[in-house]
Design a protein around this motif. Structure first.
Motif, PDB file in Angstrom:
ATOM      1  N   TRP A 271       2.073   2.281  -3.037  1.00 36.88           N
ATOM      2  CA  TRP A 271       2.376   1.882  -4.415  1.00 36.88           C
ATOM      3  C   TRP A 271       1.126   1.237  -5.017  1.00 36.88           C
ATOM      4  N   PRO A 272       1.045   1.051  -6.335  1.00 34.58           N
ATOM      5  CA  PRO A 272      -0.218   0.626  -6.973  1.00 34.58           C
ATOM      6  C   PRO A 272      -0.799  -0.688  -6.472  1.00 34.58           C
ATOM      7  N   ARG A 273       0.046  -1.604  -5.964  1.00 32.84           N
ATOM      8  CA  ARG A 273      -0.452  -2.917  -5.547  1.00 32.84           C
ATOM      9  C   ARG A 273      -0.458  -3.074  -4.032  1.00 32.84           C
ATOM     10  N   ALA A 274      -0.616  -1.975  -3.320  1.00 37.09           N
ATOM     11  CA  ALA A 274      -0.534  -2.002  -1.862  1.00 37.09           C
ATOM     12  C   ALA A 274      -1.597  -2.904  -1.238  1.00 37.09           C
ATOM     13  N   GLU A 275      -2.761  -3.009  -1.826  1.00 37.55           N
ATOM     14  CA  GLU A 275      -3.861  -3.770  -1.233  1.00 37.55           C
ATOM     15  C   GLU A 275      -3.754  -5.276  -1.466  1.00 37.55           C
ATOM     16  N   GLU A 276      -2.740  -5.723  -2.185  1.00 42.03           N
ATOM     17  CA  GLU A 276      -2.626  -7.150  -2.497  1.00 42.03           C
ATOM     18  C   GLU A 276      -1.883  -7.940  -1.428  1.00 42.03           C
ATOM     19  N   LEU A 277      -1.330  -7.297  -0.419  1.00 42.49           N
ATOM     20  CA  LEU A 277      -0.535  -7.990   0.598  1.00 42.49           C
ATOM     21  C   LEU A 277      -1.402  -8.891   1.470  1.00 42.49           C
ATOM     22  N   ARG A 278      -0.949 -10.166   1.599  1.00 42.11           N
ATOM     23  CA  ARG A 278      -1.578 -11.149   2.485  1.00 42.11           C
ATOM     24  C   ARG A 278      -0.479 -11.928   3.190  1.00 42.11           C
ATOM     25  N   ALA A 279      -0.860 -12.649   4.210  1.00 37.91           N
ATOM     26  CA  ALA A 279       0.125 -13.428   4.969  1.00 37.91           C
ATOM     27  C   ALA A 279       0.760 -14.515   4.121  1.00 37.91           C
ATOM     28  N   ASP A 280       0.053 -15.024   3.130  1.00 39.40           N
ATOM     29  CA  ASP A 280       0.567 -16.139   2.345  1.00 39.40           C
ATOM     30  C   ASP A 280       1.272 -15.721   1.055  1.00 39.40           C
ATOM     31  N   ASN A 281       1.390 -14.408   0.783  1.00 36.93           N
ATOM     32  CA  ASN A 281       2.080 -13.991  -0.447  1.00 36.93           C
ATOM     33  C   ASN A 281       3.154 -12.937  -0.180  1.00 36.93           C
ATOM     34  N   ARG A 282       3.720 -12.972   1.023  1.00 39.99           N
ATOM     35  CA  ARG A 282       4.684 -11.951   1.410  1.00 39.99           C
ATOM     36  C   ARG A 282       5.912 -11.942   0.499  1.00 39.99           C
ATOM     37  N   VAL A 283       6.435 -13.124   0.169  1.00 36.65           N
ATOM     38  CA  VAL A 283       7.637 -13.197  -0.669  1.00 36.65           C
ATOM     39  C   VAL A 283       7.365 -12.612  -2.049  1.00 36.65           C
ATOM     40  N   GLU A 284       6.260 -13.028  -2.660  1.00 38.58           N
ATOM     41  CA  GLU A 284       5.910 -12.521  -3.993  1.00 38.58           C
ATOM     42  C   GLU A 284       5.621 -11.019  -3.950  1.00 38.58           C
ATOM     43  N   TYR A 285       5.005 -10.580  -2.868  1.00 34.78           N
ATOM     44  CA  TYR A 285       4.657  -9.169  -2.720  1.00 34.78           C
ATOM     45  C   TYR A 285       5.918  -8.301  -2.644  1.00 34.78           C
ATOM     46  N   VAL A 286       6.879  -8.709  -1.823  1.00 34.16           N
ATOM     47  CA  VAL A 286       8.124  -7.944  -1.676  1.00 34.16           C
ATOM     48  C   VAL A 286       8.898  -7.930  -2.990  1.00 34.16           C
ATOM     49  N   ASP A 287       8.950  -9.069  -3.665  1.00 29.08           N
ATOM     50  CA  ASP A 287       9.667  -9.128  -4.943  1.00 29.08           C
ATOM     51  C   ASP A 287       9.023  -8.180  -5.956  1.00 29.08           C
TER      52      ASP A 287
END
Length: 449
Positions: A271-287
């Motif tokens: 998906w367009p934001r696939a590279e933004e995943l980090r250990a400290d933003n998992r909740v925001e990333y999934v949402d």
């Protein structure tokens, strides 16, 4: 009427029976009486006070919602056209599978037809004399199922399309959930087909037709959002994703549980934001992924479908302001309560039977009670073309049991347009049970030639 009764009761001294009843029980009885009067009345004045009563979802049956919405749409149409009578939308279709789908897409999916769709349907089939509400409901059942299960013609429907996608239906059934969802993500090639399906949803509501297949609750949220409803949700959650794609939802849950620094390497998403995943933003990333999944990934399909739905029922202020997605789903799809034989019996009508047949008919209901749940569903499909619960409950199935001669070699038959079961008189309950099970074993509801 309820207010007048209350005023009269306030002016009169309470009876001994009233004094013994708790005040809460008296109020419940008055509410029940008022509800029954509303359901039986031909004309109901929708005051602001009564509109607030409609907000109590558990008190108002879906059948009443459906009737209010129908009147709301037709009243708006009469006001816009300044006519005393609404003109029907008449159409004739073939039963040839490919020709039928092409005809439906052309008649209800083209942009030129959208302004004409908010009218009562009057459908006929080529070389068949039948017409009226029963034929229209058959058409709606057949149209919805065909638009979902029959691959569209790639020569029309808005252009584009090709390859493997062109040879497959636009929807697929999740066997785990028993619901349908879009087969291809972001497919812009068949807007007319999705627009036509949205129109079929709208006409199903106006015709009190229960859809023959089920959809995830989120689809009804998206349809309401397309109407500009203030009650449509603006955000979705993992629980919504689990009702569309359980495997993806489970993956997202594992992502949330994983706290390693290599989370981006283990969990890769397209998906367009696939590279933004980090250990400290998992909740925001999934949402963010869930919101993208529902609002953007399938927008090329949802948008024209909502447009078709809006073309038919978009004039209903009631639908835009008071109806929630759960109510819309119940109106269109019915419920999933177990098949209640006693409720079906209470609303059934018997025809051409005599008093001497009373014991035989009771034997028929005993056979029905002995069917398994899956067999009962098959029976309901056999007589009505749809296995889902009617909006008002199984007592509203409207089954008619008509005597159809005698003879153990014959099988029961049905006319689904009228929920009519033609039942022969057999020599014993055992033969009756065997013949009924044979008749319902391979039923599929309405079909194409």
């Amino acid at each position: 009427q309820q207010q007048q009764q209350q005023q009269q009761q306030q002016q009169q001294p309470p009876s001994e029976d009233q004094e013994e009843l708790p005040q809460q029980e008296q109020q419940q009885e008055r509410t029940q009486e008022a509800s029954e009067l509303v359901l039986e009345s031909d004309k109901v004045e929708i005051t602001d006070r009564f509109a607030s009563f409609l907000m109590h979802n558990n008190l108002v049956p879906a059948s009443f919602w459906s009737r209010c919405l129908q009147q709301d749409v037709y009243a708006a149409l009469l006001a816009n056209e300044r006519r005393r009578r609404i003109r029907e939308l008449s159409a004739e279709f073939t039963r040839d599978p490919v020709g039928f789908v092409d005809g439906v897409v052309h008649a209800f999916g083209s942009l030129e037809m959208q302004r004409l769709l908010a009218r009562p349907l009057n459908v006929t089939f080529q070389n068949e004399p039948g017409s009226g509400p029963g034929v229209t409901r058959e058409f709606l059942q057949l149209a919805v199922r065909s638009l979902i299960e029959v691959p569209p013609n790639t020569d029309g429907g808005g252009g584009g399309g090709g390859g493997a996608e062109a040879q497959q239906p636009l929807w697929e059934c999740d066997l785990e959930l028993r619901t349908y969802w879009f087969r291809f993500a972001g497919d812009p090639s068949q807007p007319d087909a999705f627009r036509a399906l949205g129109a079929m949803f709208g006409h199903s509501m106006l015709s009190k037709n229960v859809l023959p297949v089920a959809f995830p609750p989120v689809l009804f949220e998206l349809l309401l959002k397309g109407l500009g409803s203030r009650l449509a949700r603006s955000r979705f959650s993992l629980s919504d994703l689990a009702l569309v794609c359980p495997a993806m939802a489970r993956s997202m849950e594992k992502l949330l549980e994983y706290d390693g620094e290599d989370v981006a390497e283990l969990f890769t998403l397209d998906w367009p934001r696939a590279e933004e995943l980090r250990a400290d933003n998992r909740v925001e990333y999934v949402d963010a992924y869930v919101q993208w999944y529902f609002f953007e990934r399938y927008a090329p399909q949802v948008s024209p479908m909502a447009e078709g739905f809006r073309s038919v029922v978009g004039s209903s202020k009631l639908l835009r302001t008071l109806v929630r997605a759960a109510q819309l789903e119940q109106i269109l799809c019915g419920g999933e309560a177990p098949v209640d034989v006693e409720a079906i019996k209470s609303g059934a009508i018997v025809e051409d039977w005599t008093k001497r047949d009373a014991e035989y008919l009771e034997g028929f209901w005993e056979v029905m009670r002995g069917l398994s749940e899956s067999e009962r569903r098959s029976f309901v499909t056999f007589v009505s073309s749809c296995s889902r619960t009617p909006p008002r409950g199984w007592q509203d199935l409207g089954l008619r049991v008509q005597k159809s001669g005698t003879g153990d070699e014959r099988l029961p038959t049905a006319f689904t347009c009228f929920t009519l079961l033609l039942l022969p008189r057999y020599s014993s309950p055992e033969v009756l049970g065997a013949r009924l099970r044979t008749a319902i074993a391979d039923t599929e509801g309405f079909g194409l030639s």
